[in-house]
Design a protein around this motif. Structure first.
Motif, short mmCIF file in Angstrom:
data_model
loop_
_atom_site.label_atom_id
_atom_site.label_comp_id
_atom_site.label_asym_id
_atom_site.label_seq_id
_atom_site.Cartn_x
_atom_site.Cartn_y
_atom_site.Cartn_z
N ILE A 1 0.72 -1.12 -0.18
CA ILE A 1 -0.05 0.07 -0.01
C ILE A 1 0.81 1.30 0.03
CG2 ILE A 1 -1.55 1.43 1.23
CD1 ILE A 1 -2.99 -1.05 2.34
N LYS A 2 1.70 1.20 0.77
CA LYS A 2 2.81 2.55 0.97
C LYS A 2 3.47 2.60 -0.36
CE LYS A 2 2.26 3.63 5.39
NZ LYS A 2 1.84 4.96 5.45
N MET A 3 3.64 1.54 -1.05
CA MET A 3 4.27 1.64 -2.38
C MET A 3 3.37 1.78 -3.39
SD MET A 3 7.22 -1.55 -1.76
CE MET A 3 8.07 -1.38 -3.13
N CYS A 4 2.15 2.17 -3.19
CA CYS A 4 0.98 2.54 -4.24
C CYS A 4 0.81 1.30 -4.98
CB CYS A 4 1.39 3.60 -4.98
SG CYS A 4 1.49 5.07 -3.94
N GLU A 5 1.01 -0.18 -4.55
CA GLU A 5 0.75 -1.17 -5.43
C GLU A 5 -0.51 -1.68 -5.01
OE1 GLU A 5 4.36 -3.68 -5.74
OE2 GLU A 5 5.47 -1.88 -6.23
N TYR A 6 -1.51 -1.19 -4.99
CA TYR A 6 -3.08 -1.55 -4.44
C TYR A 6 -3.54 -2.79 -4.84
CZ TYR A 6 -2.47 3.34 -3.49
OH TYR A 6 -2.15 4.66 -3.08
N LYS A 7 -3.36 -3.12 -6.14
CA LYS A 7 -4.00 -4.40 -6.43
C LYS A 7 -3.03 -5.68 -6.19
CE LYS A 7 -6.67 -7.00 -9.18
NZ LYS A 7 -6.16 -8.29 -8.83
N LYS A 8 -1.92 -5.48 -5.76
CA LYS A 8 -1.12 -6.62 -5.36
C LYS A 8 -1.39 -6.58 -3.65
CE LYS A 8 2.90 -6.48 -8.40
NZ LYS A 8 4.35 -6.08 -8.68
N ALA A 9 -1.56 -5.42 -3.34
CA ALA A 9 -2.00 -5.43 -1.63
C ALA A 9 -3.29 -6.11 -1.42
CB ALA A 9 -1.81 -4.05 -1.46
N LEU A 10 -4.10 -5.76 -2.39
CA LEU A 10 -5.34 -6.39 -2.27
C LEU A 10 -5.47 -7.82 -2.45
CD1 LEU A 10 -8.59 -5.62 -1.72
CD2 LEU A 10 -8.91 -5.28 -4.29
N ASP A 11 -4.71 -8.29 -3.52
CA ASP A 11 -4.68 -9.78 -3.69
C ASP A 11 -4.39 -10.44 -2.39
OD1 ASP A 11 -5.76 -9.43 -6.16
OD2 ASP A 11 -3.75 -9.75 -7.28
N LEU A 12 -3.15 -9.88 -1.89
CA LEU A 12 -2.56 -10.48 -0.68
C LEU A 12 -3.45 -10.34 0.63
CD1 LEU A 12 1.04 -8.65 -1.03
CD2 LEU A 12 0.62 -11.15 -0.73
N PHE A 13 -4.12 -9.38 0.87
CA PHE A 13 -4.91 -9.48 1.66
C PHE A 13 -6.32 -10.53 1.74
CE2 PHE A 13 -3.84 -4.56 2.26
CZ PHE A 13 -2.99 -4.84 3.16
N GLU A 14 -6.69 -10.51 0.61
CA GLU A 14 -8.04 -11.47 0.39
C GLU A 14 -7.31 -12.82 0.54
OE1 GLU A 14 -9.35 -10.39 -3.76
OE2 GLU A 14 -10.71 -8.66 -2.57
N ASP A 15 -6.34 -13.14 0.03
CA ASP A 15 -5.81 -14.65 0.25
C ASP A 15 -5.34 -14.95 1.65
OD1 ASP A 15 -6.05 -15.02 -2.50
OD2 ASP A 15 -3.77 -14.67 -2.77
N ALA A 16 -4.89 -13.68 2.52
CA ALA A 16 -4.77 -14.07 3.80
C ALA A 16 -6.07 -14.23 4.68
CB ALA A 16 -3.88 -13.05 4.33
N LEU A 17 -6.96 -13.19 4.16
CA LEU A 17 -8.19 -13.38 5.06
C LEU A 17 -8.84 -14.81 4.95
CD1 LEU A 17 -10.09 -11.67 6.30
CD2 LEU A 17 -11.31 -11.21 4.28
N LEU A 18 -8.71 -15.25 3.80
CA LEU A 18 -9.39 -16.95 3.83
C LEU A 18 -8.73 -17.64 4.82
CD1 LEU A 18 -9.72 -17.29 0.25
CD2 LEU A 18 -11.63 -16.77 1.52
N VAL A 19 -7.47 -17.55 4.70
CA VAL A 19 -6.58 -18.43 5.68
C VAL A 19 -6.76 -18.30 7.08
CG1 VAL A 19 -4.36 -19.03 6.34
CG2 VAL A 19 -4.90 -18.86 3.74
N LEU A 20 -6.87 -17.04 7.22
CA LEU A 20 -7.07 -16.22 8.69
C LEU A 20 -8.49 -16.82 9.45
CD1 LEU A 20 -5.25 -12.97 8.63
CD2 LEU A 20 -4.53 -14.86 9.76
#
Length: 259
Positions: A203-222
């Motif tokens: 997010i800080k690097m303004c790579e929002y799509k990559k950040a979103l993919d990471l969050f959504e994948d992590a959310l399923l596991v968590l």
């Protein structure tokens, strides 16, 4: 003359400690820390450490009294860290190899001091202690050491992110992720939490799509590992909402944040 001033000040503090013992039944941490500072100024490292550690013991007993006592503990831990580095870097001690902090390190003080600096917003100083802790864990080959190694790498990554050092933060988190993925005993939730930290840096690097993919994948596991009401799930949802906001999708941001 300088030594005479220190001795006079120390004498007054010792009188104050005697009075505190009579009035309160114990010494006040502030006075013990003041004596410790004087001892450090005179390169009396052992005495300085002893006074600060006694102050910390009293503050730990009082820690249930609120946030103020916690910040006083952080200050004392920072003082202990000052003594540690001052004695270790003292030229006389280096020449005589007279410094032995094995028990000090084994008791967990480096991590406590690093956390104290972090809580005070002193991120660069916090990193110094975590880096030293990392060197210790790297030399060990136990499951617990590898787990602590990954946690320390993530703490260093988060501190680097706070300092605006995003490439460095990514390197720390990627090293943690590699360590967790190569360790069969590593919990899936811990790996997912590291992915969330990577996403926060993205997010800080303004790579929002990559950040979103990471969050959504992590959310399923968590969610499957920890349950829907766990704090790590809440943190991840908050980060997903923040990404949607940054991307201008305010409806999705509100939907995620209220989930």
């Amino acid at each position: 003359k300088e030594d005479e001033k220190f001795d006079a000040a120390k004498h007054l503090y010792m009188e104050a400690l005697d009075m505190e013992q009579d009035v309160y039944g114990h010494y006040l941490p502030q006075t013990l820390n003041a004596v410790g500072i004087l001892c450090l100024e005179q390169d009396d490292f052992r005495a300085a450490m002893e006074y600060h550690r006694r102050a910390l013991q009293i503050q730990k007993k009082q820690s249930s009294r609120g946030e103020q006592s916690k910040y006083e503990m952080y200050e004392t831990l920072v003082r202990i860290g000052n003594v540690y580095y001052s004695e270790r870097n003292n030229l006389t001690n280096i020449r005589s190899k007279g410094v032995d902090y094995k028990d000090f390190i084994a008791s967990g003080f480096l991590g406590w001091i690093a956390n104290a600096h972090d809580m005070r917003g002193e991120y660069s100083k916090s990193k110094q202690f975590y880096e030293e802790l990392l060197q210790i864990y790297t030399t060990k080959d136990t499951k617990e050491a590898k787990r602590e190694n990954a946690l320390t790498l993530n703490r260093l990554g988060s501190l680097s992110r706070e300092l605006g050092l995003y490439d460095e933060a990514m390197d720390y988190h990627q090293r943690a992720l590699h360590l967790q993925q190569s360790t069969s005993s590593a919990a899936k939730a811990m790996t997912a939490e590291t992915c969330v930290l990577v996403g926060m840096t993205k997010i800080k690097m303004c790579e929002y799509k990559k950040a979103l993919d990471l969050f959504e994948d992590a959310l399923l596991v968590l969610k499957s590992s920890l349950g829907k009401r766990h704090s790590s799930v809440a943190t991840t949802l908050s980060q997903i909402g923040a990404v949607h906001f940054e991307m201008g999708d305010f409806t999705m941001a509100m939907t995620t944040l209220t989930e």
